[in-house]
Scaffold this active site. Structure first.
Site, PDB file in Angstrom:
ATOM      1  N   TYR A  71      38.819  36.416  26.820  1.00 46.03           N
ATOM      2  CA  TYR A  71      38.667  35.525  27.970  1.00 46.03           C
ATOM      3  C   TYR A  71      38.069  36.342  29.117  1.00 46.03           C
ATOM      4  O   TYR A  71      38.628  36.476  30.201  1.00 46.03           O
ATOM      5  CB  TYR A  71      39.983  34.865  28.371  1.00 46.03           C
ATOM      6  CG  TYR A  71      39.743  33.472  28.922  1.00 46.03           C
ATOM      7  CD1 TYR A  71      39.266  32.460  28.087  1.00 46.03           C
ATOM      8  CD2 TYR A  71      39.932  33.179  30.265  1.00 46.03           C
ATOM      9  CE1 TYR A  71      38.997  31.200  28.583  1.00 46.03           C
ATOM     10  CE2 TYR A  71      39.669  31.913  30.767  1.00 46.03           C
ATOM     11  CZ  TYR A  71      39.207  30.932  29.920  1.00 46.03           C
ATOM     12  OH  TYR A  71      38.937  29.695  30.413  1.00 46.03           O
ATOM     13  N   HIS A 110      36.544  42.918  32.691  1.00 41.78           N
ATOM     14  CA  HIS A 110      36.208  43.356  31.333  1.00 41.78           C
ATOM     15  C   HIS A 110      34.757  43.855  31.278  1.00 41.78           C
ATOM     16  O   HIS A 110      34.452  44.851  30.639  1.00 41.78           O
ATOM     17  CB  HIS A 110      36.355  42.198  30.342  1.00 41.78           C
ATOM     18  CG  HIS A 110      37.733  41.644  30.219  1.00 41.78           C
ATOM     19  ND1 HIS A 110      38.074  40.397  30.686  1.00 41.78           N
ATOM     20  CD2 HIS A 110      38.873  42.164  29.677  1.00 41.78           C
ATOM     21  CE1 HIS A 110      39.357  40.166  30.427  1.00 41.78           C
ATOM     22  NE2 HIS A 110      39.864  41.223  29.823  1.00 41.78           N
ATOM     23  N   GLN A 137      52.728  42.560  21.625  1.00 41.02           N
ATOM     24  CA  GLN A 137      53.044  42.929  23.012  1.00 41.02           C
ATOM     25  C   GLN A 137      53.603  41.761  23.811  1.00 41.02           C
ATOM     26  O   GLN A 137      53.863  41.894  25.007  1.00 41.02           O
ATOM     27  CB  GLN A 137      51.826  43.540  23.703  1.00 41.02           C
ATOM     28  CG  GLN A 137      50.708  42.562  24.009  1.00 41.02           C
ATOM     29  CD  GLN A 137      49.444  43.267  24.451  1.00 41.02           C
ATOM     30  OE1 GLN A 137      48.864  44.032  23.701  1.00 41.02           O
ATOM     31  NE2 GLN A 137      49.014  43.028  25.677  1.00 41.02           N
ATOM     32  N   GLY A 172      41.169  49.539  32.184  1.00 38.34           N
ATOM     33  CA  GLY A 172      41.104  49.205  33.604  1.00 38.34           C
ATOM     34  C   GLY A 172      42.308  49.737  34.368  1.00 38.34           C
ATOM     35  O   GLY A 172      43.435  49.749  33.863  1.00 38.34           O
ATOM     36  N   LYS A 189      43.551  48.203  36.674  1.00 39.59           N
ATOM     37  CA  LYS A 189      44.348  47.003  36.947  1.00 39.59           C
ATOM     38  C   LYS A 189      45.722  47.141  36.275  1.00 39.59           C
ATOM     39  O   LYS A 189      46.742  46.765  36.825  1.00 39.59           O
ATOM     40  CB  LYS A 189      43.591  45.784  36.403  1.00 39.59           C
ATOM     41  CG  LYS A 189      44.421  44.570  36.088  1.00 39.59           C
ATOM     42  CD  LYS A 189      44.511  43.657  37.266  1.00 39.59           C
ATOM     43  CE  LYS A 189      45.506  42.549  37.071  1.00 39.59           C
ATOM     44  NZ  LYS A 189      45.395  41.824  35.826  1.00 39.59           N
ATOM     45  N   ASP A 190      45.702  47.670  35.034  1.00 36.43           N
ATOM     46  CA  ASP A 190      46.947  47.885  34.283  1.00 36.43           C
ATOM     47  C   ASP A 190      47.293  49.377  34.378  1.00 36.43           C
ATOM     48  O   ASP A 190      47.129  50.125  33.415  1.00 36.43           O
ATOM     49  CB  ASP A 190      46.764  47.432  32.843  1.00 36.43           C
ATOM     50  CG  ASP A 190      46.461  45.946  32.762  1.00 36.43           C
ATOM     51  OD1 ASP A 190      47.399  45.152  32.720  1.00 36.43           O
ATOM     52  OD2 ASP A 190      45.266  45.579  32.793  1.00 36.43           O
ATOM     53  N   SER A 231      41.955  38.462  36.618  1.00 32.66           N
ATOM     54  CA  SER A 231      42.827  38.471  35.448  1.00 32.66           C
ATOM     55  C   SER A 231      42.550  37.217  34.635  1.00 32.66           C
ATOM     56  O   SER A 231      42.292  36.152  35.212  1.00 32.66           O
ATOM     57  CB  SER A 231      44.295  38.473  35.892  1.00 32.66           C
ATOM     58  OG  SER A 231      45.136  38.120  34.814  1.00 32.66           O
ATOM     59  N   SER A 232      42.615  37.344  33.316  1.00 29.20           N
ATOM     60  CA  SER A 232      42.438  36.158  32.460  1.00 29.20           C
ATOM     61  C   SER A 232      43.494  35.111  32.798  1.00 29.20           C
ATOM     62  O   SER A 232      43.282  33.918  32.642  1.00 29.20           O
ATOM     63  CB  SER A 232      42.558  36.540  30.985  1.00 29.20           C
ATOM     64  OG  SER A 232      41.656  37.576  30.680  1.00 29.20           O
TER      65      SER A 232
END
Ligand code: AMP
Length: 281
Positions: free
Chosen positions: A32, A37, A61, A147, A149-150, A185-186
């Site tokens: 997505y 990405h 996960q 990323g 982001k994480d 974010s997806s």
């Protein structure tokens, strides 16, 4: 671009590349695709000879009451984006091919996985470490890109690769944000229009914390309180999961800021769990 679903086919191709000196770059994703990405694909494309993008919504996960079934998916659109970003192989396996029925082996970095996102998502990082290790074994990439982001994920993967002597360089790419500061974010598609308009306050709250540190505040408790006060005033309907200040590499929580420090948070906003982080350096 080749779309591959077979593990054997992927391994054959990637091993030929690795052992003939072709530099391969791996970008693991759950699909997505958005600009975040794409930035990873662009980075890997620019720094390697072959780009392998993987698209796999990893069941391992997700916890029992999480959004595995509703996680947004659009293979056709994702394939077009991956191709446009110069992907050579898009690996999109079935869950049953990645995890055979009697799968029973897990890769874990428990000390780093038990904190931050790991408190409310106890199997999350075990699932990530396991699937990323499997992807590394299947593709033996020269480099893999993740990323920031994480942030916790990136720190844990760096540690895992180091501890297990995995022959892959790990690279982190900066967080891509909407113009108003919301991290892409997806899962942002879950936000209602009202939530979407207020969600940027989550990042603005972290910025308030950063400013306090720049002004000389060293007490973690005071910085956290300033962030929480901002959230309380501007997004009182978002429920804090955690707000922590920690060492950027070890993830050890700090009480005083007198060197490298990072802040990260997760908030439940309606049906969407939003995460964000930034450096306090
Ligand atoms: P996901 O598909 O959400 O598992 O993410 C796949 C990769 O994209 C991970 O390495 C993420 O950290 C990265 N990523 C997701 N969102 C962003 C973003 N807004 N900016 C930069 N990287 C991102």
């Amino acid at each position: 671009m080749q779309i591959i679903t077979s593990l054997d086919e992927l391994r054959n191709l990637c091993y030929q590349w690795r052992f003939s000196g072709v530099k391969t770059g791996l970008v693991p994703t759950m699909g997505y695709f958005h600009e975040g990405h794409m930035s990873l694909m662009q980075y890997a494309r620019a720094n390697s000879d072959k780009l392998i993008t993987t698209l796999f919504v990893n069941p391992a996960q997700f916890g029992e009451n999480e959004d595995l079934d509703t996680y947004p998916r659009d293979l056709e659109r994702d394939a077009a984006i991956a191709k446009a970003q110069g992907t050579d192989i898009l690996f999109a396996p079935e869950a049953g091919a990645m995890y055979v029925e009697d799968h029973m082996t897990w890769v874990e970095v428990p000390h780093m996985a038990k904190r931050l996102c790991g408190i409310s998502r106890p199997v999350f990082f075990r699932g990530i470490c396991t699937v990323v290790t499997k992807l590394f074994m299947l593709t033996l990439p020269s480099m893999a890109v993740f990323g920031e982001k994480d942030w916790q994920q990136l720190a844990i993967i760096r540690r895992m690769v180091n501890d297990l002597n995995i022959p892959t360089e790990i690279h982190g790419c900066p967080i891509v944000r909407e113009a108003d500061g919301l991290a892409l974010s997806s899962r942002n598609v879950y936000l209602s229009p009202k939530e979407r308009s207020k969600a940027p306050h989550i990042n603005k709250g972290l910025q308030v914390g950063c400013r306090r540190v720049k002004e000389g505040e060293k007490e973690v408790a005071a910085v956290k309180q300033a962030v929480r006060d901002y959230w309380q005033e501007n997004v009182p309907d978002a429920k804090e999961d955690y707000l922590e200040i920690f060492h950027p590499h070890t993830l050890e929580y700090l009480e005083k800021i007198d060197g490298e420090a990072h802040v990260a948070c997760a908030l439940q906003y309606g049906r969407t769990r939003l995460i964000d982080n930034c450096s306090l350096a």
